[in-house]
Design a protein around this motif. Structure first.
Motif, PDB file in Angstrom:
ATOM      1  N   ALA A 162       1.903  -2.699 -14.247  1.00 43.73           N
ATOM      2  CA  ALA A 162       2.612  -1.126 -13.527  1.00 43.73           C
ATOM      3  C   ALA A 162       3.870  -0.840 -13.326  1.00 43.73           C
ATOM      4  O   ALA A 162       4.010  -1.677 -12.153  1.00 43.73           O
ATOM      5  CB  ALA A 162       1.651  -0.404 -12.108  1.00 43.73           C
ATOM      6  N   CYS A 163       4.969  -0.266 -13.579  1.00 42.64           N
ATOM      7  CA  CYS A 163       6.395  -0.033 -12.977  1.00 42.64           C
ATOM      8  C   CYS A 163       6.405   0.780 -12.322  1.00 42.64           C
ATOM      9  O   CYS A 163       6.146   2.330 -12.701  1.00 42.64           O
ATOM     10  CB  CYS A 163       7.099  -0.052 -14.174  1.00 42.64           C
ATOM     11  SG  CYS A 163       8.421   0.279 -14.205  1.00 42.64           S
ATOM     12  N   PHE A 164       7.101   1.489 -11.190  1.00 39.32           N
ATOM     13  CA  PHE A 164       7.046   2.820 -10.347  1.00 39.32           C
ATOM     14  C   PHE A 164       8.553   2.806 -10.613  1.00 39.32           C
ATOM     15  O   PHE A 164       9.610   2.510 -10.508  1.00 39.32           O
ATOM     16  CB  PHE A 164       6.802   1.692  -8.323  1.00 39.32           C
ATOM     17  CG  PHE A 164       5.593   1.253  -8.949  1.00 39.32           C
ATOM     18  CD1 PHE A 164       4.249   2.610  -8.482  1.00 39.32           C
ATOM     19  CD2 PHE A 164       5.432  -0.465  -7.983  1.00 39.32           C
ATOM     20  CE1 PHE A 164       3.406   1.657  -8.312  1.00 39.32           C
ATOM     21  CE2 PHE A 164       3.965  -0.609  -8.363  1.00 39.32           C
ATOM     22  CZ  PHE A 164       2.723   0.059  -8.223  1.00 39.32           C
ATOM     23  N   ILE A 165       8.524   4.127 -11.434  1.00 39.96           N
ATOM     24  CA  ILE A 165       9.685   4.461 -11.601  1.00 39.96           C
ATOM     25  C   ILE A 165      10.368   5.293 -10.418  1.00 39.96           C
ATOM     26  O   ILE A 165       9.371   6.340  -9.539  1.00 39.96           O
ATOM     27  CB  ILE A 165       9.541   5.378 -12.596  1.00 39.96           C
ATOM     28  CG1 ILE A 165       8.791   4.659 -13.493  1.00 39.96           C
ATOM     29  CG2 ILE A 165      10.713   6.269 -13.365  1.00 39.96           C
ATOM     30  CD1 ILE A 165       8.297   5.582 -14.606  1.00 39.96           C
TER      31      ILE A 165
ATOM     32  N   TYR B  22      -6.679   3.815 -10.524  1.00 40.45           N
ATOM     33  CA  TYR B  22      -6.231   2.774 -10.404  1.00 40.45           C
ATOM     34  C   TYR B  22      -6.457   1.478  -9.216  1.00 40.45           C
ATOM     35  O   TYR B  22      -6.008   2.814  -8.011  1.00 40.45           O
ATOM     36  CB  TYR B  22      -4.872   2.211 -11.014  1.00 40.45           C
ATOM     37  CG  TYR B  22      -5.125   2.616 -12.676  1.00 40.45           C
ATOM     38  CD1 TYR B  22      -5.245   1.254 -13.274  1.00 40.45           C
ATOM     39  CD2 TYR B  22      -4.305   3.686 -12.916  1.00 40.45           C
ATOM     40  CE1 TYR B  22      -5.047   1.252 -14.831  1.00 40.45           C
ATOM     41  CE2 TYR B  22      -4.483   3.782 -14.449  1.00 40.45           C
ATOM     42  CZ  TYR B  22      -4.815   2.573 -15.180  1.00 40.45           C
ATOM     43  OH  TYR B  22      -5.122   2.300 -17.146  1.00 40.45           O
ATOM     44  N   LYS B  23      -6.639   0.426  -8.750  1.00 40.77           N
ATOM     45  CA  LYS B  23      -5.793  -0.255  -7.645  1.00 40.77           C
ATOM     46  C   LYS B  23      -4.897  -1.327  -7.839  1.00 40.77           C
ATOM     47  O   LYS B  23      -4.832  -1.052  -8.778  1.00 40.77           O
ATOM     48  CB  LYS B  23      -7.541  -0.458  -6.923  1.00 40.77           C
ATOM     49  CG  LYS B  23      -7.746  -1.791  -7.586  1.00 40.77           C
ATOM     50  CD  LYS B  23      -9.444  -2.025  -7.094  1.00 40.77           C
ATOM     51  CE  LYS B  23     -10.818  -3.127  -7.678  1.00 40.77           C
ATOM     52  NZ  LYS B  23     -11.403  -3.457  -6.280  1.00 40.77           N
ATOM     53  N   LEU B  24      -4.356  -1.771  -6.791  1.00 36.75           N
ATOM     54  CA  LEU B  24      -3.373  -2.754  -7.068  1.00 36.75           C
ATOM     55  C   LEU B  24      -4.108  -4.117  -7.067  1.00 36.75           C
ATOM     56  O   LEU B  24      -4.937  -4.403  -5.760  1.00 36.75           O
ATOM     57  CB  LEU B  24      -2.680  -2.897  -5.493  1.00 36.75           C
ATOM     58  CG  LEU B  24      -1.270  -2.051  -5.847  1.00 36.75           C
ATOM     59  CD1 LEU B  24      -0.796  -1.779  -5.047  1.00 36.75           C
ATOM     60  CD2 LEU B  24      -0.668  -2.491  -7.091  1.00 36.75           C
ATOM     61  N   VAL B  25      -3.608  -5.055  -8.000  1.00 35.61           N
ATOM     62  CA  VAL B  25      -4.373  -7.007  -8.017  1.00 35.61           C
ATOM     63  C   VAL B  25      -3.213  -7.202  -7.420  1.00 35.61           C
ATOM     64  O   VAL B  25      -3.762  -8.603  -7.407  1.00 35.61           O
ATOM     65  CB  VAL B  25      -5.168  -6.582  -8.927  1.00 35.61           C
ATOM     66  CG1 VAL B  25      -6.518  -5.458  -8.712  1.00 35.61           C
ATOM     67  CG2 VAL B  25      -4.365  -6.388  -9.924  1.00 35.61           C
TER      68      VAL B  25
ATOM     69  N   SER C   3       0.921  -1.278  -0.164  1.00 32.32           N
ATOM     70  CA  SER C   3      -0.068  -0.223   0.343  1.00 32.32           C
ATOM     71  C   SER C   3       0.576   1.321   0.196  1.00 32.32           C
ATOM     72  O   SER C   3       0.511   2.376  -0.589  1.00 32.32           O
ATOM     73  CB  SER C   3      -0.889  -0.099   0.891  1.00 32.32           C
ATOM     74  OG  SER C   3       0.377  -0.063   2.111  1.00 32.32           O
ATOM     75  N   ILE C   4       2.113   1.322   0.681  1.00 31.34           N
ATOM     76  CA  ILE C   4       2.935   2.564   0.478  1.00 31.34           C
ATOM     77  C   ILE C   4       3.127   3.223  -0.731  1.00 31.34           C
ATOM     78  O   ILE C   4       2.913   3.962  -1.713  1.00 31.34           O
ATOM     79  CB  ILE C   4       4.725   1.991   0.684  1.00 31.34           C
ATOM     80  CG1 ILE C   4       4.499   1.591   2.165  1.00 31.34           C
ATOM     81  CG2 ILE C   4       5.135   3.053   0.454  1.00 31.34           C
ATOM     82  CD1 ILE C   4       5.744   1.369   2.827  1.00 31.34           C
TER      83      ILE C   4
ATOM     84  N   LEU D 153      -2.677   5.560  -7.224  1.00 32.06           N
ATOM     85  CA  LEU D 153      -3.051   5.735  -7.913  1.00 32.06           C
ATOM     86  C   LEU D 153      -4.726   5.273  -7.924  1.00 32.06           C
ATOM     87  O   LEU D 153      -4.823   5.801  -8.389  1.00 32.06           O
ATOM     88  CB  LEU D 153      -2.618   3.633  -8.094  1.00 32.06           C
ATOM     89  CG  LEU D 153      -0.893   3.035  -7.843  1.00 32.06           C
ATOM     90  CD1 LEU D 153      -1.221   1.379  -8.010  1.00 32.06           C
ATOM     91  CD2 LEU D 153      -0.384   3.153  -8.949  1.00 32.06           C
ATOM     92  N   ALA D 154      -5.008   5.885  -6.636  1.00 29.80           N
ATOM     93  CA  ALA D 154      -6.680   6.217  -6.385  1.00 29.80           C
ATOM     94  C   ALA D 154      -6.679   7.412  -7.038  1.00 29.80           C
ATOM     95  O   ALA D 154      -8.177   7.413  -7.788  1.00 29.80           O
ATOM     96  CB  ALA D 154      -6.749   5.647  -4.886  1.00 29.80           C
ATOM     97  N   VAL D 155      -5.754   8.059  -7.953  1.00 30.09           N
ATOM     98  CA  VAL D 155      -6.161   9.601  -8.183  1.00 30.09           C
ATOM     99  C   VAL D 155      -6.598   8.706  -9.391  1.00 30.09           C
ATOM    100  O   VAL D 155      -7.461   9.657  -9.966  1.00 30.09           O
ATOM    101  CB  VAL D 155      -4.505  10.371  -8.064  1.00 30.09           C
ATOM    102  CG1 VAL D 155      -5.481  12.236  -8.860  1.00 30.09           C
ATOM    103  CG2 VAL D 155      -5.119  11.010  -6.081  1.00 30.09           C
TER     104      VAL D 155
END
Length: 340
Positions: A190-193, A126-129, A113-114, A121-123
């Protein structure tokens, strides 16, 4: 007394460290904490290429860590596999020390969740699955870990990428990502840069993502409620081969309309510009023709020049009229004078 004070200081530092770990909100700080624990607990007598499990303190419960030490040349030529990450051959390692330490992270449901909150992502609906999976590389010494570790860039290509298989996750507190996703949902990678941006791409196969460098990856999908505005602070979102409308074609259609409108507008503008240029050329040509006609007319009306002795002088054709008798009286007088 000095020994007692020393133990008190140690206890205070440990308690402060524990409370600090529980309040971690920075993804970069979390990576540094995991790196330090990995280096501290790494077995120096472990052979190169053997994967080692790292057990974190209880305040990091839910995070699963594996590490392996490899030769840099072997990593470039043959690639590697650690946990869910499959590194293809031919990767570029910059800089390339003699040994490279790979740290694989599975943040689980407690710590993933961090990234969801840190990257907003919520903005963007999108949400993590799936849990967030991370792969980081650091320099290492031949006889152990480096005293001054720094991050090493492992870069792949689209032809030989880094594959992330989310179905191979074996963490007990993380449910299988396939079970948490709806059947007809549009699931993206999703790739977090590191610069607080997120790139999205299609899956190369069911629940398998493709990456071109080390970092953190997860599976995401659109939320139920759609927001019209994309306000909010934090990092931006950059889409890659995926539109931001959940794959329903709306964004692609609008981009197609914009492209067609731009082409049509450019064509009409080019036609109008061509007509303007042609009109200006016709006007200039008519003006030149008119000036030429005026010049020729002036030259044709000019007096002819002929030689009078040794002098050139203008001459005119003989157009003098003969004299005419004004009245009969003058005529009779003239006749009488000639015939006496």
């Amino acid at each position: 007394m000095d020994s007692f004070s020393f133990y008190i200081i140690i206890i205070l530092l440990l308690s402060f460290h524990q409370s600090e770990s529980q309040s971690i909100q920075s993804t970069h700080l979390l990576d540094l904490m995991i790196r330090d624990y990995t280096i501290r607990n790494f077995k120096l007598n472990l052979n190169t290429g053997i994967t080692q499990k790292i057990y974190l303190p209880s305040n990091f419960s839910g995070i699963d860590i594996d590490t392996v030490k490899l030769r840099c040349g072997s990593l470039r030529r043959y690639g590697a596999k650690i946990g869910e990450f499959h590194i293809g051959s031919g990767v570029t390692v910059e800089p390339c020390p003699e040994r490279v330490m790979l740290i694989r992270q599975n943040l689980g449901s407690n710590w993933s969740s961090i990234y969801s909150t840190g990257y907003n992502l919520a903005v963007y609906n999108y949400k993590l699955v799936s849990p967030v999976l991370g792969l980081l590389a650091y320099n290492a010494n031949p006889d152990g870990v480096a005293t001054n570790p720094y991050e090493v860039n492992v870069m792949a290509t689209d032809q030989n990428p880094i594959l992330i298989d989310f179905l191979s996750s074996k963490t007990t507190d993380n449910p299988n990502p396939k079970a948490t996703m709806k059947k007809n949902s549009s699931v993206l990678c999703a790739c977090f840069i590191s610069n607080a941006n997120t790139t999205f791409s299609e899956q190369v196969s069911p629940y398998v993502c493709k990456g071109t460098r080390q970092g953190h990856y997860a599976l995401v999908m659109k939320t139920e409620t759609q927001k019209d505005d994309h306000d909010g602070g934090g990092g931006g979102v950059v889409t890659s081969s995926t539109d931001m409308n959940g794959g329903n074609g709306g964004g692609k259609l609008s981009r197609w309309k914009v492209a067609v409108g731009s082409v049509i507008g450019s064509g009409i503008g080019a036609i109008l510009l061509g007509m303007l240029v042609v009109a200006m050329l016709v006007k200039v040509k008519k003006k030149a023709m008119r000036e030429e006609m005026e010049r020729r007319a002036y030259e044709e009306e000019a007096l002819q020049v002929s030689m009078v002795g040794h002098v050139r002088a203008p001459t005119a054709p003989g157009t003098r009229t003969l004299p005419r008798i004004a009245d009969d009286r003058y005529k009779n007088t003239h006749l009488n004078s000639n015939y006496p």
